[in-house]
Write a protein that holds these residues in place. Sequence first.
Motif, PDB file in Angstrom:
ATOM      1  N   TYR A  88     108.756 107.736 -58.334  1.00 26.73           N
ATOM      2  CA  TYR A  88     107.563 108.338 -57.722  1.00 26.73           C
ATOM      3  C   TYR A  88     106.449 107.295 -57.667  1.00 26.73           C
ATOM      4  CZ  TYR A  88     109.281 113.148 -57.400  1.00 26.73           C
ATOM      5  OH  TYR A  88     109.979 114.292 -57.046  1.00 26.73           O
ATOM      6  N   ALA A  89     106.794 106.140 -57.116  1.00 23.77           N
ATOM      7  CA  ALA A  89     105.837 105.033 -57.034  1.00 23.77           C
ATOM      8  C   ALA A  89     104.563 105.476 -56.317  1.00 23.77           C
ATOM      9  CB  ALA A  89     106.470 103.856 -56.304  1.00 23.77           C
ATOM     10  N   ASN A 111     107.522 117.628 -60.525  1.00 22.00           N
ATOM     11  CA  ASN A 111     107.922 119.040 -60.488  1.00 22.00           C
ATOM     12  C   ASN A 111     109.369 119.227 -60.036  1.00 22.00           C
ATOM     13  OD1 ASN A 111     108.287 121.511 -58.608  1.00 22.00           O
ATOM     14  ND2 ASN A 111     106.638 122.149 -59.985  1.00 22.00           N
ATOM     15  N   GLY A 112     109.770 118.503 -59.009  1.00 21.50           N
ATOM     16  CA  GLY A 112     111.132 118.626 -58.504  1.00 21.50           C
ATOM     17  C   GLY A 112     111.299 119.601 -57.353  1.00 21.50           C
ATOM     18  N   ARG A 113     110.292 120.435 -57.163  1.00 19.40           N
ATOM     19  CA  ARG A 113     110.216 121.364 -56.023  1.00 19.40           C
ATOM     20  C   ARG A 113     111.389 122.329 -55.943  1.00 19.40           C
ATOM     21  NH1 ARG A 113     107.391 117.898 -51.094  1.00 19.40           N
ATOM     22  NH2 ARG A 113     105.934 116.774 -52.420  1.00 19.40           N
ATOM     23  N   PRO A 116     119.020 122.034 -54.452  1.00 18.24           N
ATOM     24  CA  PRO A 116     118.898 120.583 -54.555  1.00 18.24           C
ATOM     25  C   PRO A 116     117.821 120.061 -53.605  1.00 18.24           C
ATOM     26  CG  PRO A 116     120.712 121.123 -53.082  1.00 18.24           C
ATOM     27  CD  PRO A 116     120.093 122.427 -53.514  1.00 18.24           C
ATOM     28  N   SER A 117     117.316 118.890 -53.900  1.00 24.28           N
ATOM     29  CA  SER A 117     116.385 118.206 -53.005  1.00 24.28           C
ATOM     30  C   SER A 117     116.266 116.766 -53.482  1.00 24.28           C
ATOM     31  CB  SER A 117     115.009 118.872 -53.013  1.00 24.28           C
ATOM     32  OG  SER A 117     114.350 118.653 -54.253  1.00 24.28           O
ATOM     33  N   GLU A 118     115.769 115.920 -52.612  1.00 23.49           N
ATOM     34  CA  GLU A 118     115.591 114.532 -53.035  1.00 23.49           C
ATOM     35  C   GLU A 118     114.461 114.432 -54.063  1.00 23.49           C
ATOM     36  OE1 GLU A 118     113.142 112.044 -52.031  1.00 23.49           O
ATOM     37  OE2 GLU A 118     111.990 113.088 -50.478  1.00 23.49           O
ATOM     38  N   PHE A 119     113.532 115.404 -54.038  1.00 27.52           N
ATOM     39  CA  PHE A 119     112.459 115.430 -55.043  1.00 27.52           C
ATOM     40  C   PHE A 119     113.047 115.715 -56.423  1.00 27.52           C
ATOM     41  CE2 PHE A 119     110.504 116.545 -51.005  1.00 27.52           C
ATOM     42  CZ  PHE A 119     109.422 115.682 -50.972  1.00 27.52           C
ATOM     43  N   TYR A 120     113.980 116.644 -56.444  1.00 29.45           N
ATOM     44  CA  TYR A 120     114.670 116.993 -57.690  1.00 29.45           C
ATOM     45  C   TYR A 120     115.470 115.804 -58.217  1.00 29.45           C
ATOM     46  CZ  TYR A 120     118.126 119.220 -60.735  1.00 29.45           C
ATOM     47  OH  TYR A 120     118.947 119.535 -61.784  1.00 29.45           O
ATOM     48  N   ASP A 121     116.188 115.134 -57.312  1.00 26.16           N
ATOM     49  CA  ASP A 121     116.965 113.950 -57.729  1.00 26.16           C
ATOM     50  C   ASP A 121     116.052 112.895 -58.341  1.00 26.16           C
ATOM     51  OD1 ASP A 121     119.228 115.163 -56.771  1.00 26.16           O
ATOM     52  OD2 ASP A 121     119.236 114.082 -54.862  1.00 26.16           O
ATOM     53  N   ARG A 122     114.896 112.696 -57.709  1.00 27.50           N
ATOM     54  CA  ARG A 122     113.982 111.672 -58.214  1.00 27.50           C
ATOM     55  C   ARG A 122     113.299 112.110 -59.511  1.00 27.50           C
ATOM     56  NH1 ARG A 122     109.774 110.320 -54.773  1.00 27.50           N
ATOM     57  NH2 ARG A 122     110.239 111.793 -53.109  1.00 27.50           N
ATOM     58  N   LYS A 123     113.169 113.420 -59.706  1.00 23.32           N
ATOM     59  CA  LYS A 123     112.676 113.917 -61.004  1.00 23.32           C
ATOM     60  C   LYS A 123     113.619 113.495 -62.126  1.00 23.32           C
ATOM     61  CE  LYS A 123     111.546 118.295 -63.383  1.00 23.32           C
ATOM     62  NZ  LYS A 123     111.427 119.759 -63.207  1.00 23.32           N
ATOM     63  N   ASN A 151     107.622 119.858 -67.040  1.00 20.03           N
ATOM     64  CA  ASN A 151     108.210 120.647 -65.953  1.00 20.03           C
ATOM     65  C   ASN A 151     109.677 120.967 -66.210  1.00 20.03           C
ATOM     66  OD1 ASN A 151     106.277 121.490 -63.942  1.00 20.03           O
ATOM     67  ND2 ASN A 151     105.971 119.332 -63.417  1.00 20.03           N
ATOM     68  N   VAL A 152     109.997 121.177 -67.497  1.00 22.79           N
ATOM     69  CA  VAL A 152     111.344 121.592 -67.896  1.00 22.79           C
ATOM     70  C   VAL A 152     111.203 122.638 -69.005  1.00 22.79           C
ATOM     71  CG1 VAL A 152     113.537 120.908 -68.933  1.00 22.79           C
ATOM     72  CG2 VAL A 152     112.381 119.352 -67.346  1.00 22.79           C
TER      73      VAL A 152
END
Length: 259
Positions: A88-89, A111-113, A116-123, A151-152
């Motif tokens: 999350y640069a 958060n991960g939104r 699945p999502s790329e936001f979740y993967d990056r989380k 956020n877990v």
Amino acid sequence: MRIATWNVNSLKVRLPRVEEFLGYANVDVLCIQETKLSDKAFPHLTFQELGYESVHNGQGQWNGVAILSRVGIADVQYGFGEGIEDPYAGDARLISAKCGDLTAVSVYVPNGRTVPSEFYDRKLLWFQRLREWLDRNFTPSDSVAVMGDYNVVPEDRDVWNAAAMEGSTHITPDERAAVHALCDWGMVDTFRKIHLDDDGLYSYWDYRAGDFHQHRGMRIDLVLATKPIADAVTYAVVDRNARKGTQPSDHAPVIVDYS
DNA sequence: ATGGTAGCCCTGCTA
């Protein structure tokens, strides 16, 4: 030592509540998340008048993390630094500082939104980077507390209705494994160490649908600490009163004492 | 009932 963490959801709006908290909570170190301020807008002087030095890693509109201390602030690190690629640069999600004998780390985990999502993967990747960063900078025998909004939800009993959240972000096995990986490194969930058998102790309640008053919350704000700190913990509490009243954050402060 | 509220300024997006 009394340490605390609080996701304030805009320090601009929440400053009166944070001042109030500092007035009664008697904390030595406070980690703050979601300041949503630029560095130049951070109210260092307000905190100084209350007896706290402060450091801030901000970006403006979103995120932003800070550390307040009345036991000194030194060796400040902003983000993962050189050599660790941040998934999350550009986001201001980590700041650390030496406060007395303690290294305090204020984290705002992505958060991960959705799953699945790329936001979740990056989380999940961000968690890996956090562990790498810990490994590069500290050993488990150091006195380190990584405090913030993870956020877990660590366990099913840390959320009001785990079944209803099945498959959504915050409670997936992979997210929990990411927190466990930090514990494998040497971190201890200090709040849980004190409240071994207590369920339904939450730190976050959605603003919507009256969730706070319906006791529909989640424990996602954690104080993870290395063994030297964790072994010395004597008390841990969620300051639910800070979630009440005028313009509350959607999170309550989590306070931990160690001797 | 796929909503609800709060906060930001890209008045749509993020949480």
